[in-house]
Design an enzyme around this catalytic site. Structure first.
Site, PDB file in Angstrom:
ATOM      1  CD  GLN A 163       6.158   5.518  -7.937  1.00 13.40           C
ATOM      2  OE1 GLN A 163       7.110   5.067  -7.309  1.00 13.40           O
ATOM      3  NE2 GLN A 163       4.980   4.886  -7.970  1.00 13.40           N
ATOM      4  CD  GLN A 165       0.778   1.746  -7.131  1.00 18.20           C
ATOM      5  OE1 GLN A 165       1.746   1.732  -6.401  1.00 18.20           O
ATOM      6  NE2 GLN A 165      -0.347   1.147  -6.824  1.00 18.20           N
ATOM      7  N   PRO A 290       9.280  10.263  -3.920  1.00 16.35           N
ATOM      8  CG  PRO A 290       7.722  10.192  -5.667  1.00 16.35           C
ATOM      9  CD  PRO A 290       9.172   9.963  -5.358  1.00 16.35           C
ATOM     10  N   GLY A 292       7.145   6.532   0.534  1.00 15.22           N
ATOM     11  CA  GLY A 292       7.927   5.797   1.515  1.00 15.22           C
ATOM     12  C   GLY A 292       8.592   4.618   0.827  1.00 15.22           C
ATOM     13  N   GLY A 293       7.759   3.877   0.112  1.00 15.92           N
ATOM     14  CA  GLY A 293       8.281   2.730  -0.603  1.00 15.92           C
ATOM     15  C   GLY A 293       7.424   2.419  -1.805  1.00 15.92           C
ATOM     16  CG  MET A 294       6.864   1.798  -6.419  1.00 16.31           C
ATOM     17  SD  MET A 294       5.053   1.894  -6.296  1.00 16.31           S
ATOM     18  CE  MET A 294       4.593   0.488  -7.324  1.00 16.31           C
ATOM     19  CD  GLU A 295       3.488  -1.713  -4.655  1.00 16.76           C
ATOM     20  OE1 GLU A 295       4.003  -0.734  -4.079  1.00 16.76           O
ATOM     21  OE2 GLU A 295       2.306  -1.725  -5.041  1.00 16.76           O
ATOM     22  CG  HIS A 319       3.244  -1.590   3.000  1.00 11.87           C
ATOM     23  ND1 HIS A 319       1.930  -1.525   3.401  1.00 11.87           N
ATOM     24  CD2 HIS A 319       3.263  -1.120   1.726  1.00 11.87           C
ATOM     25  CE1 HIS A 319       1.191  -1.031   2.424  1.00 11.87           C
ATOM     26  NE2 HIS A 319       1.979  -0.768   1.387  1.00 11.87           N
ATOM     27  CD  GLU A 320       6.287  -0.474  -0.151  1.00 10.54           C
ATOM     28  OE1 GLU A 320       5.673  -0.958  -1.126  1.00 10.54           O
ATOM     29  OE2 GLU A 320       5.872   0.518   0.477  1.00 10.54           O
ATOM     30  CG  HIS A 323       2.569  -4.031  -2.143  1.00 16.48           C
ATOM     31  ND1 HIS A 323       1.224  -4.026  -2.417  1.00 16.48           N
ATOM     32  CD2 HIS A 323       2.832  -2.826  -1.554  1.00 16.48           C
ATOM     33  CE1 HIS A 323       0.693  -2.864  -2.024  1.00 16.48           C
ATOM     34  NE2 HIS A 323       1.653  -2.116  -1.488  1.00 16.48           N
ATOM     35  CD  GLU A 342      -1.040   0.101  -1.433  1.00  9.58           C
ATOM     36  OE1 GLU A 342      -0.521  -0.273  -0.364  1.00  9.58           O
ATOM     37  OE2 GLU A 342      -0.387   0.261  -2.489  1.00  9.58           O
ATOM     38  CG  ASP A 399      -1.540  10.580  -7.112  1.00 10.36           C
ATOM     39  OD1 ASP A 399      -0.995   9.472  -7.172  1.00 10.36           O
ATOM     40  OD2 ASP A 399      -1.038  11.591  -6.596  1.00 10.36           O
ATOM     41  CE1 TYR A 407      -2.454   3.742   0.528  1.00 12.50           C
ATOM     42  CE2 TYR A 407      -0.852   2.169   1.365  1.00 12.50           C
ATOM     43  CZ  TYR A 407      -1.228   3.099   0.427  1.00 12.50           C
ATOM     44  OH  TYR A 407      -0.390   3.367  -0.624  1.00 12.50           O
ATOM     45  NE  ARG A 578       7.498   8.415   3.527  1.00 14.14           N
ATOM     46  CZ  ARG A 578       7.709   7.653   4.594  1.00 14.14           C
ATOM     47  NH1 ARG A 578       8.814   7.803   5.311  1.00 14.14           N
ATOM     48  NH2 ARG A 578       6.809   6.759   4.950  1.00 14.14           N
TER      49      ARG A 578
HETATM   50  N1  BES Z   1       2.222   1.146  -3.747  1.00 11.18           N
HETATM   51  C1  BES Z   1       2.362   2.114  -2.723  1.00 11.18           C
HETATM   52  C2  BES Z   1       2.800   3.453  -3.231  1.00 11.18           C
HETATM   53  C3  BES Z   1       1.904   4.083  -4.266  1.00 11.18           C
HETATM   54  C4  BES Z   1       0.527   3.964  -4.218  1.00 11.18           C
HETATM   55  C5  BES Z   1       2.463   4.812  -5.291  1.00 11.18           C
HETATM   56  C6  BES Z   1      -0.263   4.551  -5.199  1.00 11.18           C
HETATM   57  C7  BES Z   1       1.676   5.393  -6.270  1.00 11.18           C
HETATM   58  C8  BES Z   1       0.309   5.262  -6.218  1.00 11.18           C
HETATM   59  C9  BES Z   1       3.317   1.640  -1.640  1.00 11.18           C
HETATM   60  O1  BES Z   1       3.261   0.281  -1.387  1.00 11.18           O
HETATM   61  C10 BES Z   1       2.904   2.302  -0.356  1.00 11.18           C
HETATM   62  O2  BES Z   1       1.819   2.070   0.064  1.00 11.18           O
HETATM   63  N2  BES Z   1       3.786   3.097   0.241  1.00 11.18           N
HETATM   64  C11 BES Z   1       3.519   3.789   1.481  1.00 11.18           C
HETATM   65  C12 BES Z   1       4.165   3.100   2.645  1.00 11.18           C
HETATM   66  C13 BES Z   1       3.346   2.099   3.355  1.00 11.18           C
HETATM   67  C14 BES Z   1       4.088   1.589   4.572  1.00 11.18           C
HETATM   68  C15 BES Z   1       1.972   2.555   3.747  1.00 11.18           C
HETATM   69  C16 BES Z   1       4.174   5.163   1.377  1.00 11.18           C
HETATM   70  O3  BES Z   1       4.885   5.410   0.419  1.00 11.18           O
HETATM   71  O4  BES Z   1       3.966   5.969   2.268  1.00 11.18           O
HETATM   72 ZN    ZN Z   2       1.419  -0.274  -0.485  1.00 13.40          ZN
END
Ligand code: BES
Ligand code: ZN
Length: 622
Positions: A163, A165, A290, A292-295, A319-320, A323, A342, A399, A407, A578
């Site tokens: 991971q 980001q 950790p 939901g998703g990572m793009e 969402h992903e 991105h 975001e 972080d 968002y 998560r």
């Molecule tokens: N890019 C983010 C995850 C992220 C942000 C990882 C900052 C590390 C640092 C990803 O696109 C994201 O926003 N995931 C969300 C889900 C989304 C539907 C809001 C998540 O993981 O909850």
């Molecule tokens: Zn995102």
């Protein structure tokens, strides 16, 4: 005492600013002098910059180490050193080459700084083209999760995922780890023969004999998007350009769940222009992931907790996918500009969902999002600078910026602009925005000038940019939505709450989102008896839907109804990594005064969490 001192200090600062700059209209002109500078990277790209990196790594699952080398193709703009970011890496040797002769050089590693790690400085010549760093990872590689077979879904083979980001790529690759820098890459990854490797690059679709995999990523991306996963993986296509990687037992379920992926891709292109990454796949990771998703480009990394069985949590895929435009094509220049990634993506995600499933569906998503935002503003404090869209994360972990402000306030800001000028014109603007800035990075300030030039002046649009971007809380007259479906949920709840005589007839067509609204609307002073009755009727604490069970567990703890369902609570916390689910649950236990139970469960669960999650929970439960 501290407050008084800071009051005096801020008076002094304000006073002296005024003294020096009597004509400055707002503090912002002063504040943003440094925009575009990334405080979370040591690299100095204006002096010497990496353009391409070539990875050669071997994954050793016994020692839990990645080892090998990275070769950077650099552009020397007249410097005698190039600086990379590293953190917890073991650097063995550094070599430079002008393309024909290679020589070893003496590198130096700067002192460690909190959050960001160390600089790795390498002396270079005028004609240096390649810099090779031989290295291996250590146990401190926070990007990398090494899973024992028992921690995977199929429980047969080990697994690894990274991971990157926000600033974790430097814990597994020495690189210029700033979102404002873009590189192409290729990689050769050696893994145990019974496993397969995939990356945010062109990927294999079958396992090969020798366990050596080659990857190419020809589009320039910021280093936080370099990603690797290794495991017992199989691939199944969904559409022409879309497919799923997963452990064998999971792949069919995922193909069913994400059946509309190709349609989402088409809808996204229809909205904001061609998909420029060729292939779009999703890998379903083990539950310790950790997020939901990572793009990661070409290959979104996803949690298995969105496999609800009824396709109700697929907004996360939208969402992903979104991105691929906002974030991966047009990237925030620094983590202070995170909302550019975001906020746009949430807006775009909902437009994709609207195209596929209609307006009513998206009203539910938006209303839940606004609730999240309001809670976030309450938690952070309505005057907190952390509720500005433009953040100030210097000397902090980026972080900290990962809140619903970026968002949901970001999304509302775009909705506000859309409201002002109408959808057709706003869509035109966004399409042009993506195409004008593709494969580039943007600061908030660059975005503002672009908006002024393209929207505000030509359209005579009236929007208070300062209130949205540099001020706390929510501007007055921010957009709102009202979901009729949620109105019905509320009247059902209020009708039955008094006597607990729940008539399930009224709920039989409810979707996950209606249930979430229902659970969130339950009063916080419900008696344990009533909570238990509700649970018996609707079976929330046994729900197979992760969003529903997480929301229910949080509400239940708040209501003191959790000893009765401690098995379910523990089961959930031990098996899911998560962070979005973990933080509210541990927090609720703490608020409830049961830190002891929180710690007891955490001790069992911690080995199953990725470093991103343990870092947060360690701080919460210390
Ligand atoms: N890019 C983010 C995850 C992220 C942000 C990882 C900052 C590390 C640092 C990803 O696109 C994201 O926003 N995931 C969300 C889900 C989304 C539907 C809001 C998540 O993981 O909850
Ligand atoms: Zn995102």
């Amino acid at each position: 005492m501290g407050k008084i001192i800071s009051l005096i200090l801020s008076c002094f600062i304000l006073f002296s600013c005024n003294q020096e700059k009597p004509k400055a209209k707002s503090m912002h002109t002063h504040d943003h002098k440094h925009h575009g500078i990334d405080h979370h990277s040591f690299s100095k790209p204006e002096e010497a910059v990496s353009k391409h990196l070539s990875l050669m790594l071997k994954a050793n699952f016994d020692t839990k180490k990645l080892s090998g080398s990275v070769t950077h193709t650099i552009k020397n703009q007249g410097a005698d050193h190039i600086i990379f970011d590293i953190k917890n890496l073991n650097i063995q040797a550094v070599k430079i080459s002008n393309g024909s002769t290679e020589k070893e050089v003496k590198h130096s590693i700067g002192t460690e700084e909190s959050h960001i790690g160390n600089s790795l400085s390498v002396p270079i010549d005028k004609d240096t083209k390649l810099v090779t760093i031989e290295y291996s990872t250590t146990d401190g590689a926070s990007a990398v999760d090494w899973l024992e077979p028992i921690q995977t879904t199929d429980k047969k083979k080990p697994f690894l995922f990274t991971q990157g980001q926000a600033i974790l790529t430097r814990t597994w690759i020495p690189c210029q780890d700033s979102p404002g820098i873009r590189v192409t890459y290729d990689a050769t990854i050696e893994v145990p023969k019974d496993l397969m490797a995939v990356m945010s690059a062109e990927n294999p679709q079958t396992r090969n004999e020798n366990g050596v995999y080659h990857f190419v990523m020809n589009q320039a991306i910021p280093p936080y998007l370099i990603a690797l996963a290794i495991g017992d993986l199989v691939f199944k296509p969904i559409g022409k350009r879309t497919g799923i990687y997963a452990e064998p037992s999971m792949v069919d379920k995922a193909v069913y769940e994400f059946a509309d992926m190709e349609k989402m891709l088409e809808a996204a292109e229809e909205l904001y222009g061609p998909y420029l990454w060729e292939q779009y796949d999703v890998i379903v990771l083990p539950a310790s992931f950790p997020f939901g998703g990572m793009e990661n480009p070409r290959l979104t990394f996803a949690t298995p907790t969105i496999l609800a069985g009824d396709r109700s949590l697929t907004a996360l895929i939208a969402h992903e996918l979104a991105h691929s435009w906002s974030g991966n094509l047009v990237t925030n220049a620094t983590w202070d500009d995170f909302w550019l990634n975001e906020g746009f993506t949430v807006y775009f995600e909902r437009r994709i969902m609207e195209a596929l499933y209609g307006e009513e569906y998206v009203k539910m998503l938006t209303q839940l999002g606004i609730q999240d935002l309001q809670n976030e503003i309450n938690d952070l404090g309505s005057n907190s600078a952390d509720t500005h869209l433009k953040l100030s994360l210097q000397n902090r972990d980026p972080d900290d910026g990962m809140t619903d402000i970026a968002y949901e306030k970001g999304c509302l800001f775009l909705m506000a602009m859309e409201e002002q000028i109408g959808r057709a014109k706003f869509d035109q603007f966004l399409k042009k925005y993506f195409s004008d800035h593709k494969f580039q990075t943007l600061t908030t300030e660059e975005f503002i000038s672009y908006v002024k030039k393209e929207l505000i002046e030509p359209e005579k649009m009236d929007i208070d940019l300062d209130a949205w971007i540099y001020s706390p809380g929510l501007p007055k007259n921010h957009p709102t939505v009202v979901s009729n479906k949620f109105d019905l949920v509320e009247s059902y709840l209020n009708k039955h709450l008094g006597n607990s005589d729940w008539n399930k007839e009224g709920t039989k067509d409810w979707s996950t989102h209606e249930w979430l609204h229902f659970i969130r609307a339950i009063p916080t002073d419900l008696s344990i008896d009533k909570a238990q009755k509700l649970d018996q009727v609707f079976g929330f604490s046994k729900s197979g839907n992760s969003e529903i069970i997480a929301a229910w567990l949080e509400t239940s703890i708040g209501n003191g109804y959790y000893k009765e369902i401690s098995q379910e609570l523990e089961g959930f916390l031990v098996s899911v990594g998560r962070r979005k689910f973990l933080t509210p649950l541990y927090k609720a236990l703490k608020t409830q005064g049961d830190l002891a139970l929180a710690k007891e469960i955490y001790e069992k669960a911690r080995p199953n969490y990725h470093a991103v999650s343990t870092q947060t929970m360690d701080a919460l439960l210390k």
